[in-house]
Write an enzyme that holds these catalytic residues in place. Sequence first.
Site, PDB file in Angstrom:
ATOM      1  N   TYR A 130       0.256   6.810   1.396  1.00 30.22           N
ATOM      2  CA  TYR A 130       0.423   5.425   1.830  1.00 30.22           C
ATOM      3  C   TYR A 130       1.744   5.122   2.532  1.00 30.22           C
ATOM      4  O   TYR A 130       1.989   3.979   2.896  1.00 30.22           O
ATOM      5  CB  TYR A 130       0.201   4.464   0.657  1.00 30.22           C
ATOM      6  CG  TYR A 130      -1.271   4.340   0.338  1.00 30.22           C
ATOM      7  CD1 TYR A 130      -2.133   3.659   1.196  1.00 30.22           C
ATOM      8  CD2 TYR A 130      -1.809   4.949  -0.783  1.00 30.22           C
ATOM      9  CE1 TYR A 130      -3.482   3.565   0.934  1.00 30.22           C
ATOM     10  CE2 TYR A 130      -3.163   4.854  -1.061  1.00 30.22           C
ATOM     11  CZ  TYR A 130      -3.995   4.164  -0.192  1.00 30.22           C
ATOM     12  OH  TYR A 130      -5.343   4.076  -0.451  1.00 30.22           O
ATOM     13  N   ASP A 161      -1.187  14.849   0.310  1.00 23.70           N
ATOM     14  CA  ASP A 161      -2.432  14.200   0.717  1.00 23.70           C
ATOM     15  C   ASP A 161      -2.832  14.646   2.124  1.00 23.70           C
ATOM     16  O   ASP A 161      -2.250  15.575   2.682  1.00 23.70           O
ATOM     17  CB  ASP A 161      -2.294  12.674   0.625  1.00 23.70           C
ATOM     18  CG  ASP A 161      -3.609  12.002   0.266  1.00 23.70           C
ATOM     19  OD1 ASP A 161      -4.473  11.884   1.154  1.00 23.70           O
ATOM     20  OD2 ASP A 161      -3.782  11.603  -0.898  1.00 23.70           O
ATOM     21  N   ASP A 269     -12.207  14.026  -1.890  1.00 19.05           N
ATOM     22  CA  ASP A 269     -12.455  12.740  -1.233  1.00 19.05           C
ATOM     23  C   ASP A 269     -13.666  12.817  -0.315  1.00 19.05           C
ATOM     24  O   ASP A 269     -14.130  13.896   0.046  1.00 19.05           O
ATOM     25  CB  ASP A 269     -11.201  12.372  -0.429  1.00 19.05           C
ATOM     26  CG  ASP A 269     -11.039  10.874  -0.218  1.00 19.05           C
ATOM     27  OD1 ASP A 269     -11.978  10.123  -0.524  1.00 19.05           O
ATOM     28  OD2 ASP A 269      -9.963  10.468   0.260  1.00 19.05           O
ATOM     29  N   ASP A 329      -9.695   1.769  -0.739  1.00 18.40           N
ATOM     30  CA  ASP A 329      -8.268   2.049  -0.603  1.00 18.40           C
ATOM     31  C   ASP A 329      -7.459   0.764  -0.690  1.00 18.40           C
ATOM     32  O   ASP A 329      -7.853  -0.276  -0.143  1.00 18.40           O
ATOM     33  CB  ASP A 329      -7.975   2.696   0.747  1.00 18.40           C
ATOM     34  CG  ASP A 329      -8.356   4.159   0.792  1.00 18.40           C
ATOM     35  OD1 ASP A 329      -9.050   4.632  -0.124  1.00 18.40           O
ATOM     36  OD2 ASP A 329      -7.960   4.828   1.763  1.00 18.40           O
TER      37      ASP A 329
END
Length: 425
Positions: A130, A161, A269, A329
Amino acid sequence: MDPEVARVYEEGWQSWSPTSTYPVTQPPPRPATKWRRRGNYRPEIAAPAGAFQGEGLLAVDPGDGRPQRVFAAPDPLTVPSIRATLAADRLVIAANGPVTARTGGLGEWAGDFAGGYRPRTPPTAWCSWYHYFERVTEADIVENLAAIRKHALPVEVVQVDAGWQAAVGDWLALSNRFASLSGLAARIRDAGFRAGIWIAPFWVDGGSELFRDHPEWMITDSGGQPVSTGEHWGSGYAALDTTRPEAADHLRRVFGTLVDMGFDYFKIDFIYTAALAGTRHSGAPPLVAYRDAIGLVREAIGPDAYLLGCGAPILPSVGLFDAMRVSGDTDPRYEPGDGDLSQPSQRGATLSTVARSWQHGRFWVNDPDCLLARPSVERREEWAGVVERYGGLRASSDRVAELDDWGLSTTRRLLTEVPPPTPFP
Protein backbone atom coordinates in the site's frame (compact mmCIF):
# COMPACT_ATOMS: atom_id res chain seq x y z
CA MET A 1 -43.01 -9.02 7.67
CA ASP A 2 -42.93 -5.28 8.21
CA PRO A 3 -40.75 -3.75 5.47
CA GLU A 4 -39.96 -0.83 7.75
CA VAL A 5 -37.99 -2.99 10.21
CA ALA A 6 -36.97 -6.20 8.40
CA ARG A 7 -33.35 -6.64 7.30
CA VAL A 8 -31.42 -9.03 5.04
CA TYR A 9 -27.84 -10.24 5.32
CA GLU A 10 -26.39 -10.84 1.83
CA GLU A 11 -23.13 -12.83 1.64
CA GLY A 12 -20.95 -11.95 -1.35
CA TRP A 13 -19.26 -14.55 -3.52
CA GLN A 14 -15.63 -13.80 -2.76
CA SER A 15 -13.36 -11.66 -0.61
CA TRP A 16 -13.94 -8.47 -2.58
CA SER A 17 -17.71 -8.86 -3.10
CA PRO A 18 -19.59 -6.31 -0.94
CA THR A 19 -21.25 -8.03 2.00
CA SER A 20 -23.52 -6.49 4.61
CA THR A 21 -26.94 -6.39 6.24
CA TYR A 22 -29.48 -4.09 4.59
CA PRO A 23 -33.05 -2.89 5.14
CA VAL A 24 -35.33 -4.91 2.87
CA THR A 25 -36.26 -1.69 1.07
CA GLN A 26 -32.64 -0.71 0.34
CA PRO A 27 -31.10 -2.17 -2.84
CA PRO A 28 -27.63 -3.60 -2.10
CA PRO A 29 -24.49 -2.60 -4.06
CA ARG A 30 -24.12 -4.03 -7.54
CA PRO A 31 -21.14 -4.05 -9.94
CA ALA A 32 -20.54 -0.89 -11.93
CA THR A 33 -19.70 -2.88 -15.10
CA LYS A 34 -19.84 -6.41 -16.51
CA TRP A 35 -16.07 -6.67 -16.06
CA ARG A 36 -16.38 -5.72 -12.41
CA ARG A 37 -18.83 -8.59 -11.96
CA ARG A 38 -16.43 -10.97 -13.66
CA GLY A 39 -13.55 -10.18 -11.35
CA ASN A 40 -15.17 -9.08 -8.09
CA TYR A 41 -18.60 -10.72 -7.80
CA ARG A 42 -19.99 -14.12 -8.78
CA PRO A 43 -19.10 -14.08 -12.44
CA GLU A 44 -21.58 -16.59 -13.88
CA ILE A 45 -24.72 -15.46 -12.01
CA ALA A 46 -25.72 -11.80 -12.14
CA ALA A 47 -27.51 -10.54 -9.03
CA PRO A 48 -30.78 -8.67 -9.66
CA ALA A 49 -30.80 -4.92 -9.11
CA GLY A 50 -34.04 -4.90 -7.14
CA ALA A 51 -33.55 -7.95 -4.92
CA PHE A 52 -31.00 -9.59 -2.66
CA GLN A 53 -28.72 -12.45 -3.66
CA GLY A 54 -26.57 -14.25 -1.11
CA GLU A 55 -23.93 -16.58 -2.50
CA GLY A 56 -24.49 -19.68 -0.42
CA LEU A 57 -25.74 -17.68 2.56
CA LEU A 58 -28.61 -15.30 3.18
CA ALA A 59 -30.16 -14.40 6.53
CA VAL A 60 -33.41 -12.60 7.33
CA ASP A 61 -34.14 -10.68 10.51
CA PRO A 62 -37.86 -9.83 10.67
CA GLY A 63 -37.04 -7.08 13.16
CA ASP A 64 -40.21 -7.70 15.17
CA GLY A 65 -38.88 -10.06 17.82
CA ARG A 66 -39.18 -13.25 15.80
CA PRO A 67 -35.87 -15.17 15.45
CA GLN A 68 -33.52 -14.68 12.53
CA ARG A 69 -33.74 -17.19 9.70
CA VAL A 70 -30.60 -18.47 8.02
CA PHE A 71 -30.71 -19.96 4.51
CA ALA A 72 -27.42 -21.56 3.58
CA ALA A 73 -25.38 -23.93 1.46
CA PRO A 74 -25.29 -27.50 2.77
CA ASP A 75 -21.50 -27.81 2.27
CA PRO A 76 -18.53 -25.97 0.69
CA LEU A 77 -18.95 -27.80 -2.64
CA THR A 78 -22.63 -26.93 -3.03
CA VAL A 79 -22.99 -23.15 -2.99
CA PRO A 80 -26.21 -21.97 -4.63
CA SER A 81 -27.28 -18.38 -5.16
CA ILE A 82 -30.11 -17.57 -2.75
CA ARG A 83 -32.46 -14.71 -3.61
CA ALA A 84 -34.82 -12.66 -1.48
CA THR A 85 -37.43 -10.52 -3.21
CA LEU A 86 -39.79 -8.14 -1.43
CA ALA A 87 -43.42 -8.51 -2.51
CA ALA A 88 -45.64 -6.19 -0.48
CA ASP A 89 -45.29 -7.44 3.10
CA ARG A 90 -43.64 -10.73 2.18
CA LEU A 91 -40.03 -11.62 1.51
CA VAL A 92 -39.92 -14.46 -1.01
CA ILE A 93 -36.85 -16.72 -0.78
CA ALA A 94 -35.71 -18.81 -3.75
CA ALA A 95 -32.49 -20.62 -4.69
CA ASN A 96 -30.95 -22.35 -7.70
CA GLY A 97 -29.76 -25.29 -5.62
CA PRO A 98 -30.27 -27.07 -2.30
CA VAL A 99 -30.19 -25.01 0.89
CA THR A 100 -30.59 -25.62 4.58
CA ALA A 101 -32.92 -23.42 6.62
CA ARG A 102 -32.72 -22.82 10.35
CA THR A 103 -33.30 -20.19 13.03
CA GLY A 104 -30.49 -18.63 15.03
CA GLY A 105 -27.39 -16.51 14.54
CA LEU A 106 -24.73 -16.64 11.86
CA GLY A 107 -22.03 -17.56 14.37
CA GLU A 108 -23.95 -20.63 15.52
CA TRP A 109 -24.53 -21.70 11.92
CA ALA A 110 -20.86 -21.08 11.05
CA GLY A 111 -19.60 -23.33 13.81
CA ASP A 112 -21.64 -26.21 12.43
CA PHE A 113 -20.69 -25.47 8.80
CA ALA A 114 -16.97 -25.40 9.61
CA GLY A 115 -17.19 -28.65 11.57
CA GLY A 116 -15.40 -27.30 14.61
CA TYR A 117 -12.34 -25.99 12.73
CA ARG A 118 -10.17 -23.69 14.86
CA PRO A 119 -7.49 -21.48 13.30
CA ARG A 120 -4.07 -20.93 14.85
CA THR A 121 -2.63 -17.69 16.17
CA PRO A 122 -1.54 -15.37 13.33
CA PRO A 123 1.80 -13.61 13.10
CA THR A 124 2.03 -9.83 12.72
CA ALA A 125 3.34 -8.55 9.41
CA TRP A 126 4.65 -5.68 7.36
CA CYS A 127 3.53 -5.65 3.70
CA SER A 128 4.97 -3.61 0.83
CA TRP A 129 1.78 -3.14 -1.20
CA TYR A 130 0.00 0.00 0.00
CA HIS A 131 2.92 2.36 -0.37
CA TYR A 132 4.88 0.90 -3.28
CA PHE A 133 2.21 -1.14 -5.08
CA GLU A 134 3.62 -3.07 -8.09
CA ARG A 135 6.60 -0.65 -8.36
CA VAL A 136 8.29 -2.09 -5.26
CA THR A 137 12.04 -2.68 -5.41
CA GLU A 138 14.41 -4.85 -3.46
CA ALA A 139 15.91 -1.68 -2.00
CA ASP A 140 12.47 -0.67 -0.67
CA ILE A 141 12.19 -3.93 1.25
CA VAL A 142 15.68 -3.54 2.68
CA GLU A 143 14.98 0.06 3.73
CA ASN A 144 11.84 -0.90 5.63
CA LEU A 145 13.50 -3.95 7.13
CA ALA A 146 16.04 -1.61 8.73
CA ALA A 147 13.34 0.87 9.79
CA ILE A 148 11.26 -1.83 11.47
CA ARG A 149 14.30 -2.82 13.52
CA LYS A 150 15.24 0.80 14.26
CA HIS A 151 11.80 1.56 15.70
CA ALA A 152 11.44 -1.87 17.34
CA LEU A 153 8.06 -2.45 15.72
CA PRO A 154 6.54 -5.79 16.80
CA VAL A 155 6.58 -7.28 13.29
CA GLU A 156 7.08 -11.02 12.84
CA VAL A 157 6.77 -11.37 9.04
CA VAL A 158 8.15 -9.09 6.33
CA GLN A 159 6.01 -9.77 3.25
CA VAL A 160 7.14 -8.95 -0.28
CA ASP A 161 3.96 -8.12 -2.19
CA ALA A 162 3.20 -7.96 -5.92
CA GLY A 163 5.87 -6.50 -8.16
CA TRP A 164 8.74 -8.90 -7.49
CA GLN A 165 7.77 -11.22 -10.36
CA ALA A 166 8.66 -10.78 -14.03
CA ALA A 167 4.98 -11.25 -14.95
CA VAL A 168 1.86 -12.68 -13.36
CA GLY A 169 2.34 -16.37 -14.10
CA ASP A 170 6.13 -16.21 -14.47
CA TRP A 171 6.88 -16.83 -10.81
CA LEU A 172 10.37 -18.22 -11.26
CA ALA A 173 11.62 -15.08 -13.04
CA LEU A 174 12.24 -11.74 -11.30
CA SER A 175 11.38 -8.21 -12.33
CA ASN A 176 14.37 -5.99 -13.08
CA ARG A 177 13.83 -4.26 -9.71
CA PHE A 178 14.98 -7.36 -7.81
CA ALA A 179 18.45 -8.90 -7.91
CA SER A 180 17.93 -12.05 -5.85
CA LEU A 181 14.74 -13.27 -4.21
CA SER A 182 16.57 -15.99 -2.28
CA GLY A 183 19.12 -13.42 -1.11
CA LEU A 184 16.34 -11.09 0.04
CA ALA A 185 14.58 -13.91 1.92
CA ALA A 186 17.86 -14.73 3.66
CA ARG A 187 18.35 -11.09 4.58
CA ILE A 188 14.86 -10.95 6.10
CA ARG A 189 15.48 -14.11 8.12
CA ASP A 190 18.94 -13.02 9.22
CA ALA A 191 17.36 -9.83 10.60
CA GLY A 192 15.16 -11.98 12.83
CA PHE A 193 11.93 -12.03 10.81
CA ARG A 194 9.96 -14.61 8.88
CA ALA A 195 9.94 -14.14 5.10
CA GLY A 196 6.54 -13.74 3.46
CA ILE A 197 5.55 -13.42 -0.17
CA TRP A 198 2.55 -12.58 -2.36
CA ILE A 199 1.68 -14.83 -5.29
CA ALA A 200 -1.38 -15.28 -7.52
CA PRO A 201 -0.83 -18.93 -8.48
CA PHE A 202 -3.88 -19.51 -10.69
CA TRP A 203 -3.88 -16.14 -12.48
CA VAL A 204 -1.92 -15.86 -15.75
CA ASP A 205 -1.04 -12.74 -17.73
CA GLY A 206 -1.71 -13.19 -21.45
CA GLY A 207 1.71 -11.66 -22.12
CA SER A 208 3.59 -14.00 -19.80
CA GLU A 209 5.96 -16.71 -20.95
CA LEU A 210 3.77 -19.27 -19.24
CA PHE A 211 0.80 -18.31 -21.40
CA ARG A 212 2.84 -18.13 -24.60
CA ASP A 213 4.48 -21.51 -23.96
CA HIS A 214 1.46 -23.36 -22.55
CA PRO A 215 -1.89 -21.92 -23.65
CA GLU A 216 -3.26 -25.45 -23.38
CA TRP A 217 -2.84 -25.24 -19.59
CA MET A 218 -5.62 -22.67 -19.28
CA ILE A 219 -9.30 -23.15 -18.40
CA THR A 220 -11.27 -22.66 -21.62
CA ASP A 221 -14.74 -21.48 -22.57
CA SER A 222 -17.24 -23.24 -24.83
CA GLY A 223 -15.36 -21.98 -27.89
CA GLY A 224 -12.06 -23.41 -26.72
CA GLN A 225 -10.58 -20.04 -25.81
CA PRO A 226 -9.04 -19.23 -22.40
CA VAL A 227 -11.67 -17.82 -20.06
CA SER A 228 -11.17 -14.19 -19.10
CA THR A 229 -10.66 -13.57 -15.41
CA GLY A 230 -11.94 -9.99 -15.32
CA GLU A 231 -10.33 -6.58 -15.56
CA HIS A 232 -7.43 -6.13 -13.13
CA TRP A 233 -4.30 -4.19 -14.04
CA GLY A 234 -5.68 -4.01 -17.58
CA SER A 235 -7.12 -6.95 -19.51
CA GLY A 236 -5.80 -10.16 -21.00
CA TYR A 237 -5.64 -12.53 -18.04
CA ALA A 238 -6.41 -16.25 -18.07
CA ALA A 239 -6.91 -18.94 -15.42
CA LEU A 240 -4.58 -21.90 -14.90
CA ASP A 241 -6.19 -25.33 -15.12
CA THR A 242 -4.69 -27.05 -12.10
CA THR A 243 -6.39 -30.34 -12.99
CA ARG A 244 -3.90 -30.70 -15.84
CA PRO A 245 -0.98 -32.72 -14.40
CA GLU A 246 1.67 -30.59 -16.10
CA ALA A 247 0.18 -27.39 -14.68
CA ALA A 248 -0.06 -28.93 -11.22
CA ASP A 249 3.58 -30.01 -11.40
CA HIS A 250 4.51 -26.47 -12.47
CA LEU A 251 2.86 -25.03 -9.34
CA ARG A 252 4.59 -27.60 -7.14
CA ARG A 253 7.91 -26.44 -8.56
CA VAL A 254 7.05 -22.78 -8.00
CA PHE A 255 6.01 -23.21 -4.38
CA GLY A 256 8.77 -25.71 -3.69
CA THR A 257 11.32 -23.20 -4.95
CA LEU A 258 9.87 -20.44 -2.74
CA VAL A 259 9.92 -22.74 0.28
CA ASP A 260 13.54 -23.67 -0.44
CA MET A 261 14.36 -19.94 -0.54
CA GLY A 262 13.07 -19.64 3.02
CA PHE A 263 9.54 -18.27 2.61
CA ASP A 264 7.03 -19.70 5.07
CA TYR A 265 4.20 -17.13 4.91
CA PHE A 266 2.20 -17.09 1.69
CA LYS A 267 -0.51 -14.67 0.63
CA ILE A 268 -2.21 -16.27 -2.37
CA ASP A 269 -4.37 -13.82 -4.32
CA PHE A 270 -6.90 -13.70 -7.17
CA ILE A 271 -7.69 -17.30 -6.35
CA TYR A 272 -11.32 -17.05 -7.50
CA THR A 273 -9.78 -17.77 -10.91
CA ALA A 274 -9.41 -21.46 -9.98
CA ALA A 275 -13.18 -21.63 -9.45
CA LEU A 276 -14.25 -20.03 -12.75
CA ALA A 277 -16.68 -21.97 -14.92
CA GLY A 278 -15.09 -23.54 -17.97
CA THR A 279 -13.61 -26.68 -19.43
CA ARG A 280 -10.87 -28.41 -17.44
CA HIS A 281 -8.60 -31.28 -18.34
CA SER A 282 -10.13 -33.58 -15.72
CA GLY A 283 -13.72 -32.48 -16.24
CA ALA A 284 -13.97 -31.73 -12.51
CA PRO A 285 -16.69 -29.31 -11.38
CA PRO A 286 -15.30 -25.83 -10.64
CA LEU A 287 -15.58 -25.99 -6.84
CA VAL A 288 -14.03 -29.45 -6.67
CA ALA A 289 -11.16 -28.21 -8.83
CA TYR A 290 -10.82 -25.10 -6.65
CA ARG A 291 -10.56 -26.96 -3.36
CA ASP A 292 -8.14 -29.45 -4.90
CA ALA A 293 -6.01 -26.52 -6.13
CA ILE A 294 -5.80 -25.03 -2.64
CA GLY A 295 -4.94 -28.48 -1.33
CA LEU A 296 -2.10 -28.65 -3.84
CA VAL A 297 -0.72 -25.35 -2.52
CA ARG A 298 -0.99 -26.47 1.09
CA GLU A 299 0.80 -29.71 0.33
CA ALA A 300 3.58 -27.84 -1.48
CA ILE A 301 4.23 -25.28 1.28
CA GLY A 302 3.86 -27.74 4.16
CA PRO A 303 1.63 -27.73 7.23
CA ASP A 304 3.71 -25.25 9.24
CA ALA A 305 3.68 -22.43 6.67
CA TYR A 306 1.05 -19.73 7.18
CA LEU A 307 -1.51 -19.50 4.36
CA LEU A 308 -3.53 -16.32 3.76
CA GLY A 309 -6.20 -16.25 1.06
CA CYS A 310 -7.43 -13.22 -0.88
CA GLY A 311 -9.85 -12.79 -3.76
CA ALA A 312 -11.21 -16.16 -2.65
CA PRO A 313 -14.72 -17.63 -2.92
CA ILE A 314 -15.84 -17.43 0.70
CA LEU A 315 -17.91 -20.53 1.48
CA PRO A 316 -15.96 -22.86 -0.85
CA SER A 317 -12.80 -21.91 1.09
CA VAL A 318 -13.95 -22.87 4.57
CA GLY A 319 -11.48 -25.14 6.34
CA LEU A 320 -8.61 -24.54 3.91
CA PHE A 321 -6.86 -21.40 5.17
CA ASP A 322 -5.17 -20.00 8.25
CA ALA A 323 -6.44 -16.50 7.45
CA MET A 324 -8.71 -14.94 4.84
CA ARG A 325 -9.25 -11.46 3.46
CA VAL A 326 -12.88 -10.75 4.22
CA SER A 327 -13.20 -7.47 2.33
CA GLY A 328 -12.18 -5.60 -0.75
CA ASP A 329 -8.81 -3.84 -0.71
CA THR A 330 -8.45 -0.87 1.56
CA ASP A 331 -6.88 2.25 0.08
CA PRO A 332 -5.34 5.57 1.09
CA ARG A 333 -8.65 7.03 -0.15
CA TYR A 334 -11.95 6.63 1.67
CA GLU A 335 -14.25 6.33 -1.37
CA PRO A 336 -13.82 3.95 -4.36
CA GLY A 337 -12.82 5.67 -7.55
CA ASP A 338 -15.83 4.56 -9.61
CA GLY A 339 -18.35 4.14 -6.79
CA ASP A 340 -18.19 0.32 -6.91
CA LEU A 341 -17.72 -0.92 -3.35
CA SER A 342 -15.79 -3.98 -4.54
CA GLN A 343 -12.99 -1.62 -5.58
CA PRO A 344 -10.19 -0.42 -3.30
CA SER A 345 -11.50 2.00 -0.68
CA GLN A 346 -11.74 2.28 3.06
CA ARG A 347 -15.53 2.50 2.83
CA GLY A 348 -15.87 -0.77 0.93
CA ALA A 349 -13.31 -2.55 3.13
CA THR A 350 -15.12 -1.40 6.26
CA LEU A 351 -18.52 -2.52 4.98
CA SER A 352 -17.56 -6.17 4.50
CA THR A 353 -15.08 -6.38 7.38
CA VAL A 354 -17.78 -5.41 9.87
CA ALA A 355 -20.43 -7.63 8.27
CA ARG A 356 -18.19 -10.71 8.16
CA SER A 357 -16.80 -10.34 11.69
CA TRP A 358 -18.72 -13.50 12.71
CA GLN A 359 -16.41 -15.57 10.46
CA HIS A 360 -13.34 -14.82 12.59
CA GLY A 361 -12.27 -17.75 14.73
CA ARG A 362 -14.87 -20.01 13.10
CA PHE A 363 -13.80 -20.23 9.44
CA TRP A 364 -10.28 -18.71 9.78
CA VAL A 365 -8.58 -15.60 11.14
CA ASN A 366 -10.23 -12.57 9.53
CA ASP A 367 -7.94 -10.24 7.56
CA PRO A 368 -9.58 -6.80 7.21
CA ASP A 369 -6.55 -5.67 5.14
CA CYS A 370 -3.57 -3.63 6.21
CA LEU A 371 -3.27 -0.80 8.65
CA LEU A 372 -2.45 2.49 6.86
CA ALA A 373 -1.35 5.12 9.36
CA ARG A 374 0.81 7.62 7.46
CA PRO A 375 -0.33 11.28 7.41
CA SER A 376 -1.36 11.25 3.73
CA VAL A 377 -4.04 8.58 4.29
CA GLU A 378 -7.58 9.95 4.36
CA ARG A 379 -9.50 9.37 7.60
CA ARG A 380 -6.65 7.27 8.95
CA GLU A 381 -8.01 7.34 12.50
CA GLU A 382 -11.27 5.76 11.38
CA TRP A 383 -9.52 2.99 9.44
CA ALA A 384 -7.21 2.28 12.39
CA GLY A 385 -10.34 1.91 14.51
CA VAL A 386 -11.75 -0.71 12.12
CA VAL A 387 -8.48 -2.67 12.18
CA GLU A 388 -8.34 -2.45 15.97
CA ARG A 389 -11.92 -3.65 16.46
CA TYR A 390 -12.12 -6.28 13.71
CA GLY A 391 -8.55 -7.12 12.71
CA GLY A 392 -7.66 -10.71 13.48
CA LEU A 393 -4.63 -10.64 11.19
CA ARG A 394 -2.71 -7.41 11.66
CA ALA A 395 -0.28 -6.05 9.12
CA SER A 396 1.24 -2.62 8.51
CA SER A 397 1.67 -1.37 4.95
CA ASP A 398 3.27 2.06 5.24
CA ARG A 399 6.76 3.15 4.38
CA VAL A 400 7.97 3.26 7.96
CA ALA A 401 10.02 6.41 7.33
CA GLU A 402 6.81 8.32 6.48
CA LEU A 403 5.03 7.57 9.75
CA ASP A 404 4.64 10.51 12.13
CA ASP A 405 4.40 10.14 15.90
CA TRP A 406 0.72 9.17 15.78
CA GLY A 407 1.33 6.69 12.97
CA LEU A 408 4.26 5.04 14.74
CA SER A 409 2.51 4.77 18.09
CA THR A 410 -0.70 3.46 16.52
CA THR A 411 1.19 0.91 14.42
CA ARG A 412 3.18 -0.27 17.42
CA ARG A 413 0.07 -0.55 19.60
CA LEU A 414 -2.07 -2.44 17.08
CA LEU A 415 0.73 -4.86 16.24
CA THR A 416 1.25 -5.49 19.95
CA GLU A 417 -2.39 -5.94 20.99
CA VAL A 418 -3.33 -8.73 18.57
CA PRO A 419 -6.58 -10.54 19.44
CA PRO A 420 -6.52 -14.32 19.86
CA PRO A 421 -8.04 -16.49 17.10
CA THR A 422 -11.31 -16.86 18.98
CA PRO A 423 -14.63 -15.57 17.67
CA PHE A 424 -15.23 -11.85 18.07
CA PRO A 425 -17.98 -11.04 20.59
